[in-house]
Write a protein that holds these residues in place. Structure first.
Motif, PDB file in Angstrom:
ATOM      1  N   THR A 149      95.023 -11.392  61.867  1.00 24.22           N
ATOM      2  CA  THR A 149      95.201 -12.808  61.578  1.00 24.22           C
ATOM      3  C   THR A 149      96.584 -13.003  60.956  1.00 24.22           C
ATOM      4  OG1 THR A 149      94.100 -12.457  59.449  1.00 24.22           O
ATOM      5  CG2 THR A 149      92.750 -13.315  61.251  1.00 24.22           C
ATOM      6  N   GLY A 150      97.002 -14.251  60.851  1.00 21.11           N
ATOM      7  CA  GLY A 150      98.282 -14.544  60.218  1.00 21.11           C
ATOM      8  C   GLY A 150      99.468 -14.508  61.144  1.00 21.11           C
ATOM      9  N   ILE A 151      99.246 -14.375  62.472  1.00 19.31           N
ATOM     10  CA  ILE A 151     100.375 -14.305  63.400  1.00 19.31           C
ATOM     11  C   ILE A 151     100.343 -15.422  64.438  1.00 19.31           C
ATOM     12  CG2 ILE A 151     100.627 -11.817  63.110  1.00 19.31           C
ATOM     13  CD1 ILE A 151      99.196 -11.387  65.719  1.00 19.31           C
ATOM     14  N   VAL A 158      94.436 -17.935  58.038  1.00 14.97           N
ATOM     15  CA  VAL A 158      94.475 -17.174  56.792  1.00 14.97           C
ATOM     16  C   VAL A 158      94.171 -18.107  55.621  1.00 14.97           C
ATOM     17  CG1 VAL A 158      95.944 -15.803  55.255  1.00 14.97           C
ATOM     18  CG2 VAL A 158      96.172 -15.564  57.729  1.00 14.97           C
ATOM     19  N   PRO A 159      93.293 -17.716  54.686  1.00 18.27           N
ATOM     20  CA  PRO A 159      93.024 -18.557  53.514  1.00 18.27           C
ATOM     21  C   PRO A 159      94.298 -18.822  52.711  1.00 18.27           C
ATOM     22  CG  PRO A 159      91.435 -16.759  53.663  1.00 18.27           C
ATOM     23  CD  PRO A 159      92.491 -16.473  54.674  1.00 18.27           C
ATOM     24  N   PHE A 160      94.324 -19.930  52.022  1.00 22.87           N
ATOM     25  CA  PHE A 160      95.523 -20.366  51.301  1.00 22.87           C
ATOM     26  C   PHE A 160      96.032 -19.281  50.347  1.00 22.87           C
ATOM     27  CE2 PHE A 160      97.536 -22.410  47.623  1.00 22.87           C
ATOM     28  CZ  PHE A 160      98.571 -23.091  48.253  1.00 22.87           C
ATOM     29  N   LEU A 161      95.130 -18.636  49.603  1.00 22.61           N
ATOM     30  CA  LEU A 161      95.548 -17.650  48.610  1.00 22.61           C
ATOM     31  C   LEU A 161      96.156 -16.397  49.232  1.00 22.61           C
ATOM     32  CD1 LEU A 161      92.597 -17.861  46.052  1.00 22.61           C
ATOM     33  CD2 LEU A 161      94.871 -18.868  45.854  1.00 22.61           C
ATOM     34  N   PHE A 162      95.870 -16.124  50.498  1.00 21.22           N
ATOM     35  CA  PHE A 162      96.396 -14.944  51.173  1.00 21.22           C
ATOM     36  C   PHE A 162      97.697 -15.212  51.928  1.00 21.22           C
ATOM     37  CE2 PHE A 162      92.832 -11.578  51.845  1.00 21.22           C
ATOM     38  CZ  PHE A 162      92.630 -11.534  50.486  1.00 21.22           C
ATOM     39  N   ARG A 163      98.108 -16.450  52.020  1.00 20.79           N
ATOM     40  CA  ARG A 163      99.257 -16.770  52.877  1.00 20.79           C
ATOM     41  C   ARG A 163     100.566 -16.117  52.438  1.00 20.79           C
ATOM     42  NH1 ARG A 163      97.709 -23.124  54.210  1.00 20.79           N
ATOM     43  NH2 ARG A 163      95.657 -22.596  55.092  1.00 20.79           N
ATOM     44  N   PRO A 164     100.876 -16.020  51.127  1.00 18.92           N
ATOM     45  CA  PRO A 164     102.097 -15.289  50.752  1.00 18.92           C
ATOM     46  C   PRO A 164     102.067 -13.836  51.217  1.00 18.92           C
ATOM     47  CG  PRO A 164     101.326 -16.615  48.923  1.00 18.92           C
ATOM     48  CD  PRO A 164     100.233 -16.650  49.960  1.00 18.92           C
ATOM     49  N   LEU A 165     100.898 -13.184  51.096  1.00 13.47           N
ATOM     50  CA  LEU A 165     100.758 -11.795  51.544  1.00 13.47           C
ATOM     51  C   LEU A 165     101.041 -11.670  53.032  1.00 13.47           C
ATOM     52  CD1 LEU A 165      99.743  -8.816  51.250  1.00 13.47           C
ATOM     53  CD2 LEU A 165      97.447  -9.699  51.647  1.00 13.47           C
ATOM     54  N   TYR A 166     100.454 -12.552  53.825  1.00 14.03           N
ATOM     55  CA  TYR A 166     100.555 -12.439  55.273  1.00 14.03           C
ATOM     56  C   TYR A 166     101.903 -12.915  55.801  1.00 14.03           C
ATOM     57  CZ  TYR A 166      95.756 -11.041  56.247  1.00 14.03           C
ATOM     58  OH  TYR A 166      94.596 -10.331  56.355  1.00 14.03           O
ATOM     59  N   THR A 203      90.925  -8.961  75.732  1.00 15.66           N
ATOM     60  CA  THR A 203      90.377  -9.546  74.519  1.00 15.66           C
ATOM     61  C   THR A 203      91.276  -9.097  73.374  1.00 15.66           C
ATOM     62  OG1 THR A 203      88.108  -9.414  75.376  1.00 15.66           O
ATOM     63  CG2 THR A 203      88.374  -9.809  73.016  1.00 15.66           C
ATOM     64  N   ILE A 204      91.881 -10.044  72.697  1.00 15.38           N
ATOM     65  CA  ILE A 204      92.723  -9.734  71.547  1.00 15.38           C
ATOM     66  C   ILE A 204      91.916 -10.018  70.287  1.00 15.38           C
ATOM     67  CG2 ILE A 204      94.782 -10.410  70.243  1.00 15.38           C
ATOM     68  CD1 ILE A 204      96.137 -10.945  72.963  1.00 15.38           C
ATOM     69  N   VAL A 205      91.696  -8.974  69.491  1.00 19.30           N
ATOM     70  CA  VAL A 205      90.865  -9.084  68.294  1.00 19.30           C
ATOM     71  C   VAL A 205      91.781  -9.171  67.074  1.00 19.30           C
ATOM     72  CG1 VAL A 205      89.113  -7.964  66.882  1.00 19.30           C
ATOM     73  CG2 VAL A 205      88.997  -7.804  69.375  1.00 19.30           C
ATOM     74  N   ARG A 206      91.618 -10.257  66.317  1.00 16.72           N
ATOM     75  CA  ARG A 206      92.426 -10.507  65.123  1.00 16.72           C
ATOM     76  C   ARG A 206      91.528 -10.467  63.883  1.00 16.72           C
ATOM     77  NH1 ARG A 206      95.666 -15.936  67.130  1.00 16.72           N
ATOM     78  NH2 ARG A 206      97.458 -14.902  68.127  1.00 16.72           N
ATOM     79  N   PRO A 207      91.373  -9.313  63.266  1.00 14.83           N
ATOM     80  CA  PRO A 207      90.527  -9.255  62.065  1.00 14.83           C
ATOM     81  C   PRO A 207      91.265  -9.757  60.836  1.00 14.83           C
ATOM     82  CG  PRO A 207      91.357  -7.075  62.607  1.00 14.83           C
ATOM     83  CD  PRO A 207      91.858  -7.994  63.679  1.00 14.83           C
ATOM     84  N   SER A 208      90.501 -10.202  59.837  1.00 11.16           N
ATOM     85  CA  SER A 208      91.064 -10.492  58.523  1.00 11.16           C
ATOM     86  C   SER A 208      91.478  -9.172  57.866  1.00 11.16           C
ATOM     87  CB  SER A 208      90.037 -11.232  57.669  1.00 11.16           C
ATOM     88  OG  SER A 208      89.762 -12.505  58.194  1.00 11.16           O
ATOM     89  N   LEU A 209      91.892  -9.240  56.603  1.00 14.10           N
ATOM     90  CA  LEU A 209      92.339  -8.038  55.898  1.00 14.10           C
ATOM     91  C   LEU A 209      91.270  -6.953  55.995  1.00 14.10           C
ATOM     92  CD1 LEU A 209      94.678  -6.993  54.092  1.00 14.10           C
ATOM     93  CD2 LEU A 209      93.287  -7.673  52.124  1.00 14.10           C
ATOM     94  N   LEU A 210      91.664  -5.791  56.502  1.00 13.79           N
ATOM     95  CA  LEU A 210      90.711  -4.729  56.792  1.00 13.79           C
ATOM     96  C   LEU A 210      90.371  -3.913  55.551  1.00 13.79           C
ATOM     97  CD1 LEU A 210      92.262  -3.582  60.176  1.00 13.79           C
ATOM     98  CD2 LEU A 210      90.011  -4.636  59.888  1.00 13.79           C
ATOM     99  N   THR A 211      89.090  -3.547  55.448  1.00 15.56           N
ATOM    100  CA  THR A 211      88.622  -2.695  54.355  1.00 15.56           C
ATOM    101  C   THR A 211      87.910  -1.477  54.939  1.00 15.56           C
ATOM    102  OG1 THR A 211      86.372  -3.588  54.105  1.00 15.56           O
ATOM    103  CG2 THR A 211      88.178  -4.822  53.063  1.00 15.56           C
ATOM    104  N   SER A 260      85.304  -5.262  57.268  1.00 14.57           N
ATOM    105  CA  SER A 260      85.415  -3.802  57.327  1.00 14.57           C
ATOM    106  C   SER A 260      85.793  -3.343  58.726  1.00 14.57           C
ATOM    107  CB  SER A 260      84.108  -3.133  56.900  1.00 14.57           C
ATOM    108  OG  SER A 260      83.150  -3.214  57.935  1.00 14.57           O
ATOM    109  N   ARG A 261      86.481  -2.222  58.773  1.00 11.85           N
ATOM    110  CA  ARG A 261      86.859  -1.627  60.056  1.00 11.85           C
ATOM    111  C   ARG A 261      85.613  -1.267  60.874  1.00 11.85           C
ATOM    112  NH1 ARG A 261      90.697  -0.138  56.289  1.00 11.85           N
ATOM    113  NH2 ARG A 261      92.866  -0.368  56.969  1.00 11.85           N
ATOM    114  N   ARG A 262      84.570  -0.857  60.189  1.00  9.15           N
ATOM    115  CA  ARG A 262      83.321  -0.513  60.883  1.00  9.15           C
ATOM    116  C   ARG A 262      82.752  -1.728  61.624  1.00  9.15           C
ATOM    117  NH1 ARG A 262      80.450   4.214  59.400  1.00  9.15           N
ATOM    118  NH2 ARG A 262      81.371   5.397  57.687  1.00  9.15           N
TER     119      ARG A 262
END
Length: 290
Positions: A149-151, A158-166, A203-211, A260-262
């Motif tokens: 996500t974020g691209i 991306v949630p507002f609080l994560f936007r500087p990170l991304y 299929t392009i998979v866009r996960p959120s921040l991975l754990t 999660s990656r799983r």
């Protein structure tokens, strides 16, 4: 295509593709994987994914090599019995992070690794199709890649609080992911000398921040999707806004913080590999999050 599609994995020592591979092997799919370190892959499948050696050795062929090596990529795609290449590819290639003195402090050891991987896989598909073998000329595999996500320049996922990170810290790695997406979509649309692409679908998979957390399962995973930006038959270049969204069926992204990656790997197995064509997520940009 056989009852169960054959599947090739790139970046299978990573968490997302590795989890998808483990699920496919456990369900009896015939798979191949390209790995720079096969011993590491086997060890992860046994210890992290709890697969027994009989399950692994009975359905998995591992080719030693790098995803940027065209010869190795062709070899792993052609490693199935009967001489027909894989029906489905899963690419979870990612780069090792590195720090730099720049306005964008986080980069990759190879800032173009995803771009190189996508181009090499697409070139290998075209090389196999161009060989003088009649049964390969109509071969159109389905390619799934894991980006982030974020691209997306059209939709904020991306949630507002994560936007500087991304949008600041991860700008360099995300540029590489964005180019990877463009390579895949263009390969689906445009094949030299043909009216159809060299890929049957993607299929392009866009996960959120991975754990590295445990698998929580489909009831918890939220899914959203948008169509690729297309105008006048051409994919819009990275950084350019879509000119006519009315030509696209937009479902909208799912916005969340982590996954999660799983769970990403399990979603890919259940929704792409098992169908062999992406089913309802065919030719979509899919966001996954909790």
């Amino acid at each position: 295509m056989s009852a169960k599609p054959t599947v090739t994995f790139f970046g299978a020592t990573g968490g997302c593709a590795g989890s998808a591979l483990a699920a496919a092997l456990a369900d009896g799919f015939i798979c191949s994987a390209l790995a720079r370190n096969p011993a590491k892959l086997y060890d992860q499948l046994r210890t992290y994914h709890n697969l027994d050696l009989e399950t692994i050795s009975g359905t998995l062929t591992v080719i030693t090599g790098d995803v940027t090596d065209a010869t190795a990529v062709v070899s792993v795609l052609m490693s199935f019995p009967g001489g027909r290449p894989a029906d489905v590819f899963v690419c979870g290639v990612g780069g090792a992070p590195a720090l730099q003195w720049s306005i964008y402090p986080i980069t990759l050891v190879d800032p173009h690794i995803c771009e190189k991987a996508a181009k090499c896989v697409v070139d290998a598909v075209r090389a196999i199709q161009s060989a003088d073998v009649p049964e390969r000329r109509d071969w159109r595999p389905h390619l799934t890649v894991v980006t982030s996500t974020g691209i997306d320049d059209r939709h904020e996922d991306v949630p507002f609080l994560f936007r500087p990170l991304y949008h600041w810290l991860l700008a360099v790695p995300h540029k590489d992911k964005r180019i990877m997406e463009n390579v895949v979509v263009n390969a689906w649309m445009d094949r030299p000398g043909s009216t159809s692409g060299c890929l049957g679908g993607f299929t392009i998979v866009r996960p959120s921040l991975l754990t590295d957390g445990e698998e929580l399962g489909s009831p918890v995973v939220r899914v959203g999707a948008v169509d690729p930006p297309v105008y006048g038959g051409n994919v819009i270049a990275a950084g350019q806004a879509a000119k006519d969204d009315s030509k696209n069926e937009i479902r909208g992204p799912a916005v969340g913080y982590t996954i999660s990656r799983r769970d990403v790997g399990k979603w890919i197995f259940e929704n792409v590999i098992r169908q062999g064509s992406g089913d309802g997520w065919r030719n979509k940009l899919v966001t996954l999050t909790y």
